[in-house]
Design a protein around this motif. Structure first.
Motif, PDB file in Angstrom:
ATOM      1  N   HIS A  79     -29.619  61.334  18.541  1.00 39.30           N
ATOM      2  CA  HIS A  79     -29.454  62.467  19.223  1.00 39.30           C
ATOM      3  C   HIS A  79     -28.166  62.523  20.371  1.00 39.30           C
ATOM      4  N   PHE A  80     -27.062  61.552  19.981  1.00 47.09           N
ATOM      5  CA  PHE A  80     -25.532  61.741  19.497  1.00 47.09           C
ATOM      6  C   PHE A  80     -25.159  62.591  18.546  1.00 47.09           C
ATOM      7  N   TYR A  81     -25.883  62.396  16.705  1.00 43.40           N
ATOM      8  CA  TYR A  81     -25.376  63.228  16.043  1.00 43.40           C
ATOM      9  C   TYR A  81     -26.027  64.564  16.845  1.00 43.40           C
ATOM     10  N   GLU A  82     -26.708  65.296  17.083  1.00 46.87           N
ATOM     11  CA  GLU A  82     -27.329  66.426  17.865  1.00 46.87           C
ATOM     12  C   GLU A  82     -26.534  67.252  17.949  1.00 46.87           C
ATOM     13  N   LEU A  83     -26.316  66.612  19.205  1.00 44.62           N
ATOM     14  CA  LEU A  83     -24.978  66.782  20.311  1.00 44.62           C
ATOM     15  C   LEU A  83     -23.586  66.889  19.669  1.00 44.62           C
ATOM     16  N   TYR A  84     -23.436  66.148  18.996  1.00 41.60           N
ATOM     17  CA  TYR A  84     -22.560  66.218  17.520  1.00 41.60           C
ATOM     18  C   TYR A  84     -22.019  67.012  17.136  1.00 41.60           C
ATOM     19  N   ILE A 128     -23.292  70.276  18.268  1.00 48.05           N
ATOM     20  CA  ILE A 128     -23.905  71.464  18.771  1.00 48.05           C
ATOM     21  C   ILE A 128     -22.475  71.260  19.301  1.00 48.05           C
ATOM     22  N   THR A 129     -21.625  70.260  19.650  1.00 51.63           N
ATOM     23  CA  THR A 129     -20.404  70.317  20.436  1.00 51.63           C
ATOM     24  C   THR A 129     -18.580  70.476  19.283  1.00 51.63           C
ATOM     25  N   GLY A 130     -18.948  69.379  18.848  1.00 57.85           N
ATOM     26  CA  GLY A 130     -18.738  68.541  17.788  1.00 57.85           C
ATOM     27  C   GLY A 130     -17.642  67.748  18.812  1.00 57.85           C
ATOM     28  N   ASN A 131     -18.177  66.688  19.605  1.00 53.24           N
ATOM     29  CA  ASN A 131     -17.878  65.544  20.139  1.00 53.24           C
ATOM     30  C   ASN A 131     -18.820  64.712  19.745  1.00 53.24           C
ATOM     31  N   LYS A 137     -11.463  53.044  15.480  1.00 57.20           N
ATOM     32  CA  LYS A 137     -10.706  53.696  16.143  1.00 57.20           C
ATOM     33  C   LYS A 137     -11.851  54.081  17.342  1.00 57.20           C
ATOM     34  N   LYS A 138     -11.305  53.393  18.412  1.00 51.71           N
ATOM     35  CA  LYS A 138     -12.260  53.605  19.718  1.00 51.71           C
ATOM     36  C   LYS A 138     -12.396  55.224  20.074  1.00 51.71           C
ATOM     37  N   ARG A 139     -12.931  55.303  20.446  1.00 57.31           N
ATOM     38  CA  ARG A 139     -13.519  56.913  20.913  1.00 57.31           C
ATOM     39  C   ARG A 139     -13.957  56.608  22.389  1.00 57.31           C
ATOM     40  N   LYS A 140     -13.930  57.413  22.915  1.00 56.39           N
ATOM     41  CA  LYS A 140     -14.160  58.001  25.049  1.00 56.39           C
ATOM     42  C   LYS A 140     -15.077  59.143  24.385  1.00 56.39           C
ATOM     43  N   THR A 141     -16.044  58.769  25.743  1.00 59.89           N
ATOM     44  CA  THR A 141     -17.313  60.031  25.957  1.00 59.89           C
ATOM     45  C   THR A 141     -16.793  61.044  26.497  1.00 59.89           C
ATOM     46  N   GLU A 142     -16.683  62.479  26.327  1.00 54.18           N
ATOM     47  CA  GLU A 142     -15.995  63.252  26.629  1.00 54.18           C
ATOM     48  C   GLU A 142     -16.976  63.437  27.761  1.00 54.18           C
TER      49      GLU A 142
END
Length: 153
Positions: free
Chosen positions: A126-131, A133-136, A147-152
């Motif tokens: 699901h997050f891959y599909e959102l990525y 679309i949005t690049g995030n 590296k830690k990633r923050k939720t956009e």
């Protein structure tokens, strides 16, 4: 400090994990009890509006499961564009996805695959599909490169 020694994983536990994955839609697999190993292919559709993905689950008793999404590279995505992964096997057209970090003990051999690995795989897709679309990457967490990633927002 006293360390508790973990018992080796039983064959019954390995068979139960294998059977859990065979309950997934259109799944098939093979198991080698001598080697305490199995591999299962299944089709997963993370949301009702999502694409369907072929996912390969590999498990060696006492170790962490390896989860691969097959066919992502044939959808026009280059291996460098796929986030939150451990590795890419371009020859086999599969991506070893990052569901959790072993250093945090989020999974052990006593864990049920249906309570963590399967839902985490659906979330990753699901997050891959959102990525796409949005690049995030909205999955949060720590990426394999450390590296830690923050939720956009």
């Amino acid at each position: 400090m006293t360390h508790i020694k973990k018992k080796p994983e039983t064959l019954a536990s390995i068979v139960l994990k294998y059977q859990e994955l065979l309950r997934l839609p259109q799944s098939s697999g093979s198991i080698n009890l001598k080697k305490h190993y199995f591999k299962v292919f299944a089709l997963i559709r993370p949301t009702i509006s999502s694409s369907t993905y072929q996912v390969k689950f590999e498990y060696q008793g006492g170790r962490i499961p390896q989860v691969w999404v097959c066919g992502l590279l044939s959808k026009g995505t280059s291996s460098s564009e796929i986030p939150h992964k451990f590795s890419v096997d371009e020859k086999k057209n599969q991506v070893h996805i990052c569901l959790f970090r072993t250093k945090y003990s989020e999974f052990d051999s006593q864990s049920s695959l249906s309570k963590n690995i399967i839902p985490w795989t659906c979330e990753w897709l699901h997050f891959y599909e959102l990525y796409l679309i949005t690049g995030n990457w909205y999955g949060n967490g720590e990426h394999p490169n450390g590296k830690k990633r923050k939720t956009e927002n």
